[in-house]
Design a protein around this motif. Structure first.
Motif, PDB file in Angstrom:
ATOM      1  N   GLY A  71      28.684 -60.334  20.684  1.00  0.00           N
ATOM      2  CA  GLY A  71      28.566 -61.010  19.395  1.00  0.00           C
ATOM      3  C   GLY A  71      29.838 -61.740  18.993  1.00  0.00           C
ATOM      4  N   THR A  72      30.976 -61.229  19.386  1.00  0.00           N
ATOM      5  CA  THR A  72      32.252 -61.849  19.029  1.00  0.00           C
ATOM      6  C   THR A  72      32.308 -63.292  19.542  1.00  0.00           C
ATOM      7  N   HIS A 147      25.494 -60.581   7.223  1.00  0.00           N
ATOM      8  CA  HIS A 147      24.249 -60.160   6.559  1.00  0.00           C
ATOM      9  C   HIS A 147      24.205 -58.643   6.431  1.00  0.00           C
ATOM     10  N   ASN A 148      24.299 -57.954   7.574  1.00  0.00           N
ATOM     11  CA  ASN A 148      24.276 -56.483   7.522  1.00  0.00           C
ATOM     12  C   ASN A 148      25.627 -55.979   8.011  1.00  0.00           C
ATOM     13  N   GLU A 149      26.434 -55.453   7.104  1.00  0.00           N
ATOM     14  CA  GLU A 149      27.788 -54.993   7.454  1.00  0.00           C
ATOM     15  C   GLU A 149      27.645 -53.621   8.108  1.00  0.00           C
ATOM     16  N   THR A 178      24.154 -62.069  11.804  1.00  0.00           N
ATOM     17  CA  THR A 178      23.010 -61.144  11.750  1.00  0.00           C
ATOM     18  C   THR A 178      23.035 -60.197  12.948  1.00  0.00           C
ATOM     19  N   ILE A 179      24.242 -59.900  13.439  1.00  0.00           N
ATOM     20  CA  ILE A 179      24.334 -59.128  14.691  1.00  0.00           C
ATOM     21  C   ILE A 179      23.629 -57.783  14.559  1.00  0.00           C
ATOM     22  N   SER A 180      23.724 -57.128  13.398  1.00  0.00           N
ATOM     23  CA  SER A 180      23.043 -55.827  13.284  1.00  0.00           C
ATOM     24  C   SER A 180      21.837 -55.877  12.346  1.00  0.00           C
ATOM     25  N   SER A 181      21.332 -57.083  12.052  1.00  0.00           N
ATOM     26  CA  SER A 181      20.124 -57.148  11.215  1.00  0.00           C
ATOM     27  C   SER A 181      18.957 -57.813  11.912  1.00  0.00           C
ATOM     28  N   LEU A 182      19.238 -58.755  12.806  1.00  0.00           N
ATOM     29  CA  LEU A 182      18.135 -59.509  13.402  1.00  0.00           C
ATOM     30  C   LEU A 182      17.171 -58.567  14.127  1.00  0.00           C
ATOM     31  N   GLY A 183      15.900 -58.696  13.799  1.00  0.00           N
ATOM     32  CA  GLY A 183      14.893 -57.829  14.430  1.00  0.00           C
ATOM     33  C   GLY A 183      14.813 -56.461  13.779  1.00  0.00           C
ATOM     34  N   SER A 184      15.565 -56.247  12.686  1.00  0.00           N
ATOM     35  CA  SER A 184      15.491 -54.968  11.959  1.00  0.00           C
ATOM     36  C   SER A 184      15.253 -55.181  10.461  1.00  0.00           C
ATOM     37  N   TRP A 192      16.080 -69.949   4.178  1.00  0.00           N
ATOM     38  CA  TRP A 192      17.289 -69.687   3.400  1.00  0.00           C
ATOM     39  C   TRP A 192      18.368 -70.757   3.627  1.00  0.00           C
ATOM     40  N   GLY A 193      18.002 -71.793   4.352  1.00  0.00           N
ATOM     41  CA  GLY A 193      18.945 -72.898   4.538  1.00  0.00           C
ATOM     42  C   GLY A 193      20.243 -72.457   5.192  1.00  0.00           C
ATOM     43  N   VAL A 194      20.132 -71.613   6.193  1.00  0.00           N
ATOM     44  CA  VAL A 194      21.336 -71.185   6.916  1.00  0.00           C
ATOM     45  C   VAL A 194      21.646 -72.240   7.979  1.00  0.00           C
ATOM     46  N   ASP A 195      22.934 -72.551   8.167  1.00  0.00           N
ATOM     47  CA  ASP A 195      23.296 -73.577   9.134  1.00  0.00           C
ATOM     48  C   ASP A 195      23.590 -73.006  10.512  1.00  0.00           C
ATOM     49  N   VAL A 196      24.291 -71.885  10.574  1.00  0.00           N
ATOM     50  CA  VAL A 196      24.450 -71.211  11.863  1.00  0.00           C
ATOM     51  C   VAL A 196      24.179 -69.727  11.652  1.00  0.00           C
ATOM     52  N   THR A 197      23.214 -69.212  12.395  1.00  0.00           N
ATOM     53  CA  THR A 197      22.980 -67.770  12.399  1.00  0.00           C
ATOM     54  C   THR A 197      23.544 -67.222  13.700  1.00  0.00           C
ATOM     55  N   VAL A 198      24.442 -66.262  13.552  1.00  0.00           N
ATOM     56  CA  VAL A 198      25.098 -65.620  14.699  1.00  0.00           C
ATOM     57  C   VAL A 198      24.364 -64.304  14.963  1.00  0.00           C
ATOM     58  N   SER A 199      24.064 -64.011  16.222  1.00  0.00           N
ATOM     59  CA  SER A 199      23.458 -62.704  16.472  1.00  0.00           C
ATOM     60  C   SER A 199      23.826 -62.164  17.850  1.00  0.00           C
ATOM     61  N   GLY A 200      23.357 -60.949  18.121  1.00  0.00           N
ATOM     62  CA  GLY A 200      23.690 -60.276  19.382  1.00  0.00           C
ATOM     63  C   GLY A 200      22.482 -59.502  19.888  1.00  0.00           C
TER      64      GLY A 200
END
Ligand SMILES: Cc1ncc(COP(=O)(O)O)c(C=O)c1O
Length: 394
Positions: A71-72, A147-149, A178-184, A192-200
């Motif tokens: 994710g980093t 998103h999810n700390e 959204t590394i620890s929220s996507l899919g949960s 939500w008009g997000v420009d870059v969603t980061v995930s892992g």
């Protein structure tokens, strides 16, 4: 593997850290297929299909870039593709991971404005709006929110962040981890008009660590045309060009893509709303157990409770790391440690990914037995309280 021999306890290890989460057997079996030629015809078919399918979990019609990285790497990609040296970025210190992203931004020669919290709630939306209203010249180029700390178990309200940005009439990009929220936990990149969603890959997506993602809006792609931070490996453009035919500009993580394909099938077959409801229910059951034991949940705002994990505060004078060590030693379960200022103060229960009621009951039973073994005063019956909630809300 020899490395697994340090814990000779029979039975399955309980991996209840908030990611990497448990990888379903079906996903492991998908990985256990021969690696294919990443420039051959079959790969192109798979690549195209997976790149299309993955959009559903981000709830986007835009491009999703897949990196063979943790994710980093995807954090860095989000910053270097959209920003230039000296750009101001507005960041929210929700916990340890927000802190690390802030540190990275500084090292990349960005200039962060930092909105602090007490690590017991999500991002302060009113403070974001106020900072943006003050910035009459629009020198802030991006707002960055986790998103999810994962260090605190607090989930920020991205829908409200968007509204605050719109209310301030500010054109900054919105970058969300959204590394620890996507899919949960419910997440909507386009709405939500997000420009870059980061995930892992290693949390809600139920995969091993090793893949990370950037979902990118048209506005982010436009910003990339003039962004001046140096980038090579992370550059979106060669990725997007190759991805159009299902290929990648360098060797992709082929077997991880087999795994992603299968994990997406599983999530979409369950239905994302059902997946989110399952996580909400397990989180509520966990909080009931924690309160029954007589402990505090780290998150103090119920609107920010995380459905992916619960960070539990132990009473003063008791060591969370000692408790975790006892539980690992005696019951073969790994729990998350406290990070940064929460080291030894909290332990974290991961209840995300491929996870069912009986796994949760086992997890909470293990914590309760550990509390007794470690001599930490508590009211017994927390696991029972969770069971009562689960059976009344089947
Ligand atoms: C919210 C969040 N952001 C960023 C990261 C960093 O990701 P990685 O360790 O995969 O590089 C993590 C890791 O747990 C995380 O939970």
């Amino acid at each position: 593997m020899a490395y697994f021999q340090s814990k000779p306890t029979a039975g399955r290890h309980f991996l209840q850290i908030p990611g990497p989460s448990n990888v379903p057997d079906r996903v492991l079996r998908a990985m256990d297929n021969p690696t294919m030629d990443h420039r051959g015809p079959d790969f192109g078919l798979m690549g195209k299909a997976v790149l299309e399918k993955v959009k559903a979990v981000f709830k986007t019609k835009s491009h999703v870039i897949i990196y063979p990285a943790s994710g980093t790497g995807a954090w860095e990609a989000a910053l270097v593709n959209t920003l230039s040296p000296g750009d101001r970025v507005l960041m929210c210190e929700t916990g340890w991971f927000a802190h690390l992203w802030h540190e990275m931004a500084t090292r990349l020669q960005l200039v962060p404005d930092y909105i602090k919290t007490d690590w017991r709630r999500g991002a302060d939306v009113a403070a974001i709006e106020a900072k943006l209203r003050e910035d009459k010249t629009h020198s802030i180029k991006a707002v960055c929110v986790v998103h999810n700390e994962t260090s605190t178990g607090c989930t920020s309200r991205i829908d409200e962040v968007r509204k605050a940005m719109d209310a301030a009439g500010h054109p900054a990009l919105l970058l969300v981890d959204t590394i620890s929220s996507l899919g949960s936990i419910d997440y909507r990149h386009d709405e939500w008009g997000v420009d870059v969603t980061v995930s892992g890959s290693q949390k809600g997506l139920m995969l091993p660590p090793g893949l990370s993602f950037n979902a990118v809006s048209a506005k982010a792609l436009k910003a990339a045309e003039t962004a001046k931070l140096p980038r090579a490996f992370w550059d979106w453009q060669p990725m997007i060009a190759s991805n159009a035919t299902g290929y990648f500009p360098y060797t992709p993580a082929t077997n991880m893509l087999y795994a992603l394909d299968t994990a997406l099938d599983m999530l979409l077959a369950e239905g994302l709303d059902n997946v989110f409801a399952r996580h909400d229910r397990h989180a509520e059951a966990t909080r009931r157990a924690v309160r029954h034991w007589g402990f505090e949940v780290q998150c103090v705002d119920p609107r920010h409770y995380s459905s992916a994990l619960t960070a539990v505060r132990l009473p003063e004078g008791h060591s969370a790391n000692g408790l975790r060590a006892t539980i690992l030693e005696k019951f073969n379960m790994s729990l998350g440690n406290g990070l940064g200022q929460l080291n030894d103060r909290v332990f974290r229960i991961g209840h995300l990914g491929d996870f069912g009621d009986l796994q949760l009951v086992g997890t909470l039973g293990g914590v309760e037995m550990g509390l007794r073994a470690a001599g930490i005063p508590h009211k017994s019956g927390g696991a029972q309280a969770a069971m009562e909630y689960l059976s009344g809300n089947a």
